[in-house]
Scaffold this motif. Structure first.
Motif, PDB file in Angstrom:
ATOM      1  N   LEU A 286      42.438  32.919  69.017  1.00 53.42           N
ATOM      2  CA  LEU A 286      43.947  32.689  69.489  1.00 53.42           C
ATOM      3  C   LEU A 286      44.111  31.109  68.915  1.00 53.42           C
ATOM      4  N   PHE A 287      43.292  30.290  68.950  1.00 59.55           N
ATOM      5  CA  PHE A 287      43.444  28.932  68.531  1.00 59.55           C
ATOM      6  C   PHE A 287      43.787  28.788  67.040  1.00 59.55           C
ATOM      7  N   ARG A 288      43.028  29.721  66.457  1.00 60.26           N
ATOM      8  CA  ARG A 288      43.248  29.805  64.718  1.00 60.26           C
ATOM      9  C   ARG A 288      44.594  30.465  64.449  1.00 60.26           C
ATOM     10  N   VAL A 289      45.071  31.320  65.457  1.00 60.01           N
ATOM     11  CA  VAL A 289      46.555  31.775  65.198  1.00 60.01           C
ATOM     12  C   VAL A 289      47.373  30.604  65.145  1.00 60.01           C
ATOM     13  N   TRP A 290      47.156  29.613  66.373  1.00 59.01           N
ATOM     14  CA  TRP A 290      48.215  28.668  66.581  1.00 59.01           C
ATOM     15  C   TRP A 290      48.074  27.653  65.280  1.00 59.01           C
ATOM     16  N   LYS A 291      46.814  27.306  64.836  1.00 57.11           N
ATOM     17  CA  LYS A 291      46.747  26.319  63.668  1.00 57.11           C
ATOM     18  C   LYS A 291      47.377  26.991  62.301  1.00 57.11           C
ATOM     19  N   ARG A 292      47.370  28.169  62.353  1.00 58.48           N
ATOM     20  CA  ARG A 292      48.083  28.759  61.059  1.00 58.48           C
ATOM     21  C   ARG A 292      49.633  28.691  61.205  1.00 58.48           C
ATOM     22  N   ASN A 293      50.169  28.985  62.528  1.00 60.63           N
ATOM     23  CA  ASN A 293      51.330  29.041  62.627  1.00 60.63           C
ATOM     24  C   ASN A 293      52.133  27.473  62.543  1.00 60.63           C
ATOM     25  N   GLU A 294      51.222  26.766  63.121  1.00 68.07           N
ATOM     26  CA  GLU A 294      51.833  25.282  63.036  1.00 68.07           C
ATOM     27  C   GLU A 294      51.528  24.846  61.524  1.00 68.07           C
ATOM     28  N   TYR A 295      50.998  25.518  60.619  1.00 66.05           N
ATOM     29  CA  TYR A 295      50.967  24.906  59.236  1.00 66.05           C
ATOM     30  C   TYR A 295      52.250  25.728  58.441  1.00 66.05           C
ATOM     31  N   TYR A 296      52.512  27.134  58.781  1.00 67.50           N
ATOM     32  CA  TYR A 296      53.331  27.843  58.015  1.00 67.50           C
ATOM     33  C   TYR A 296      54.885  27.960  58.445  1.00 67.50           C
ATOM     34  N   TYR A 297      54.904  27.743  59.681  1.00 70.63           N
ATOM     35  CA  TYR A 297      56.431  27.849  60.267  1.00 70.63           C
ATOM     36  C   TYR A 297      57.307  26.585  60.381  1.00 70.63           C
ATOM     37  N   ASP A 298      58.556  26.761  60.240  1.00 71.98           N
ATOM     38  CA  ASP A 298      59.334  25.518  60.430  1.00 71.98           C
ATOM     39  C   ASP A 298      59.390  24.956  61.714  1.00 71.98           C
ATOM     40  N   ASN A 299      59.176  25.885  62.993  1.00 72.21           N
ATOM     41  CA  ASN A 299      59.128  25.405  64.122  1.00 72.21           C
ATOM     42  C   ASN A 299      58.287  26.365  64.886  1.00 72.21           C
ATOM     43  N   PRO A 300      57.089  26.481  64.888  1.00 71.57           N
ATOM     44  CA  PRO A 300      56.194  27.383  65.699  1.00 71.57           C
ATOM     45  C   PRO A 300      56.286  27.540  67.087  1.00 71.57           C
ATOM     46  N   TYR A 301      57.053  26.477  67.679  1.00 69.62           N
ATOM     47  CA  TYR A 301      57.163  26.599  69.246  1.00 69.62           C
ATOM     48  C   TYR A 301      58.189  27.438  69.724  1.00 69.62           C
ATOM     49  N   ILE A 302      58.928  28.172  68.617  1.00 68.13           N
ATOM     50  CA  ILE A 302      59.925  29.289  68.926  1.00 68.13           C
ATOM     51  C   ILE A 302      59.427  30.710  68.573  1.00 68.13           C
ATOM     52  N   LEU A 303      58.349  30.990  68.292  1.00 65.36           N
ATOM     53  CA  LEU A 303      57.774  32.166  68.006  1.00 65.36           C
ATOM     54  C   LEU A 303      57.619  32.901  69.229  1.00 65.36           C
ATOM     55  N   GLY A 304      58.139  34.225  69.194  1.00 59.86           N
ATOM     56  CA  GLY A 304      57.900  35.191  70.201  1.00 59.86           C
ATOM     57  C   GLY A 304      56.662  35.473  70.604  1.00 59.86           C
ATOM     58  N   ASN A 305      56.026  35.323  71.567  1.00 57.62           N
ATOM     59  CA  ASN A 305      54.444  35.563  72.119  1.00 57.62           C
ATOM     60  C   ASN A 305      54.539  36.827  73.039  1.00 57.62           C
ATOM     61  N   PHE A 306      53.848  37.796  72.931  1.00 55.64           N
ATOM     62  CA  PHE A 306      53.672  38.765  73.820  1.00 55.64           C
ATOM     63  C   PHE A 306      52.481  39.691  74.038  1.00 55.64           C
ATOM     64  N   VAL A 307      52.310  40.287  74.943  1.00 55.42           N
ATOM     65  CA  VAL A 307      51.079  41.036  74.936  1.00 55.42           C
ATOM     66  C   VAL A 307      51.395  42.536  75.480  1.00 55.42           C
ATOM     67  N   ASP A 308      52.662  43.005  75.336  1.00 54.86           N
ATOM     68  CA  ASP A 308      52.913  44.156  75.366  1.00 54.86           C
ATOM     69  C   ASP A 308      54.327  44.329  74.772  1.00 54.86           C
ATOM     70  N   ASN A 309      54.701  45.611  74.389  1.00 52.17           N
ATOM     71  CA  ASN A 309      55.783  45.902  73.873  1.00 52.17           C
ATOM     72  C   ASN A 309      56.044  47.441  73.686  1.00 52.17           C
TER      73      ASN A 309
END
Length: 507
Positions: A286-309
């Motif tokens: 999970l932490f590796r996902v965050w580090k990738r998001n931090e690198y690739y996205y303009d604003n990773p703080y507004i990605l939609g996180n979910f455990v169910d859909n």
């Protein structure tokens, strides 16, 4: 920091004695939002007059949920701590299109769901409660039997009928008929203009706050650039949440350049739903996902996180299949969901630990009679998240991880929060040194109420098996002062009650 602790302790009293106030206009900060995701037909039946062809015994038929039913439950959703609702498409759909993704008319509301006026009322009532509304929108395809398919003037409104065989071919992905659904030809200016006009019309007509964009990768990027510009010309802070169903964050993030601000984070989902379905799994992924998001996205703080859909087996089913207690596992997953960077997205039923397998079993009718500790846990997490800016805007660091016991740190300005998660079947003790936390302070627990005072500038965090705690770092308080913080509001309430009783006896 002490003031914040007092405020948090007063939450139960404030919930009972709060009065509604008119929402003031404020800058939209989407990282502060919590989204509640609703499948309209499977949520709440508020109008039985539109229940024709309803068959609750057929998982592929309409079950009676409608727009009025959602309006009736706005307080329920708000009490969970959600600030935004996302609805599956409400557009007129063809037979058995209960889910909304087989559009028959882009300008009409599905009659099973109600009317345009019903939807306008929902948006208005939501806004009055300081809640936003996101509408699911499909511009990649239509329903299987759309009237345009037999309209001779619209022969070139669709791509030639071909299935997608090579999913690595972007041309096939964009032009093929997904699951046999007629694929719209965006290169045709008439099609493009129709879709852009339609998308802006719904904003102007109903004042919605955003679109969740379905099947984004099946539509050319140049179209999304024009789409983004068009909708934001109507409403500058209009939110676009894209669905790019792909495991490679570099592939997904490339759509960020089109003007789509956010995406439902499938790599995040893959990790959180696997890691927390059973104990003794490391949280490193999970932490590796965050580090990738931090690198690739303009604003990773507004990605939609979910455990169910609505497209995947429910988390509860995954835990049951592992022989685990689903509520225990779900509490841990929810704690991480609400404290890690990104927007928590809660699919209806998660708050009551709803079970469900593959589609359509994961789309069961919501049952409001079910009581579950998950509901209270989610509401508490939402309040903590709202009270501490570091949990929405702060940086994110991994302080410790070993075989499922993890400690994360979030900091913004002078505020530091610590998230400790024991995803193991044994009690755990972790020592956090001044390398990570300022010494001679204390960690005050916000979930379980634990207090950890520094000794020799070190903090010893202890957690029982399969539990979690959220701490805030603050100045040391004596036990006496802490008891006062808790006791004062309680004594005040007792005194107020006694005063009322005395007045009644006097009368």
């Amino acid at each position: 920091m002490r003031k914040k602790l007092v405020q948090l302790l007063l939450i139960p009293f404030l919930l009972f004695y709060a009065f509604p106030v008119e929402a003031a206009e404020k800058e939209v900060k989407w990282e502060e939002e919590v989204i509640y995701f609703i499948m309209v037909d499977r949520f709440n039946n508020g109008d039985t007059s539109n229940d024709f062809t309803v068959n609750t015994n057929d998982p592929y038929a309409y079950h009676g949920g409608d727009i009025k039913g959602i309006t009736e439950k706005l307080d329920y959703i708000k009490d969970l701590g959600a600030t935004t609702i996302w609805l599956t498409p409400i557009f007129a759909n063809e037979k058995k299109g209960y889910h909304g993704y087989w559009t028959e008319d882009f300008y009409e509301v599905e009659e099973h769901f109600g009317t345009l006026e019903d939807f306008k009322t929902l948006v208005k009532k939501a806004h009055e409660k300081d809640m936003k509304v996101i509408l699911d929108l499909v511009v990649n395809h239509t329903g299987y039997k759309h009237p345009w398919l037999i309209d001779l003037d619209k022969e070139d409104w669709f791509h030639e009928k071909e299935d997608i065989f090579n999913w690595d071919s972007q041309k096939e992905v964009e032009n093929g008929w997904l699951f046999g659904l007629p694929d719209l030809n965006h290169e045709n200016d008439e099609v493009k203009n129709y879709l852009l006009d339609m998308a802006t019309w719904w904003i102007e007509e109903t004042d919605i706050d955003g679109y969740r964009l379905d099947t984004v990768k099946h539509v050319p990027k140049w179209f999304w650039e024009e789409f983004s510009a068009a909708v934001k010309s109507v409403k500058e802070d209009f939110f676009l949440l894209g669905e790019v169903w792909h495991d490679d964050p570099t592939y997904v993030a490339d759509y960020n350049k089109t003007g789509i601000q956010s995406f439902v984070d499938y790599p995040y989902y893959n990790e959180i739903s696997t890691i927390f379905a059973e104990p003794n799994k490391s949280l490193d992924g999970l932490f590796r996902v965050w580090k990738r998001n931090e690198y690739y996205y303009d604003n990773p703080y507004i990605l939609g996180n979910f455990v169910d859909n609505h497209d995947n087996v429910r988390f509860v089913r995954k835990a049951i299949q592992k022989g685990e207690d689903p509520e225990t596992r779900l509490k841990l997953a929810m704690t991480y969901l609400y404290t890690s960077p990104g927007i928590p997205v809660i699919y209806q039923g998660t708050e009551i630990a709803m079970d469900g397998g593959e589609d359509p079993d994961n789309r069961r009718m919501m049952d409001f009679s079910v009581q579950s500790p998950i509901k209270e846990h989610i509401a508490k997490l939402a309040e903590i998240r709202r009270s501490y800016p570091s949990l929405t805007k702060g940086d994110f660091q991994l302080v410790y991880e070993e075989a499922g016991m993890a400690v994360f740190k979030r900091t913004i300005d002078d505020e530091t929060t610590i998230i400790a998660i024991n995803n193991t079947t044994d009690p755990q003790r972790v020592e956090v040194t001044e390398e990570h936390l300022q010494g001679d302070m204390q960690l005050t627990g916000l979930l379980l109420g634990d207090t950890v005072r520094s000794k020799n500038n070190k903090y010893e965090i202890e957690l029982d098996a399969e539990t979690a705690e959220i701490f805030v770092l603050e100045e040391k308080t004596s036990n006496y002062n802490l008891y006062l913080y808790i006791l004062i509001p309680i004594l005040g309430l007792i005194g107020f009650t006694m005063l009322i009783r005395h007045k009644r006896k006097s009368n």
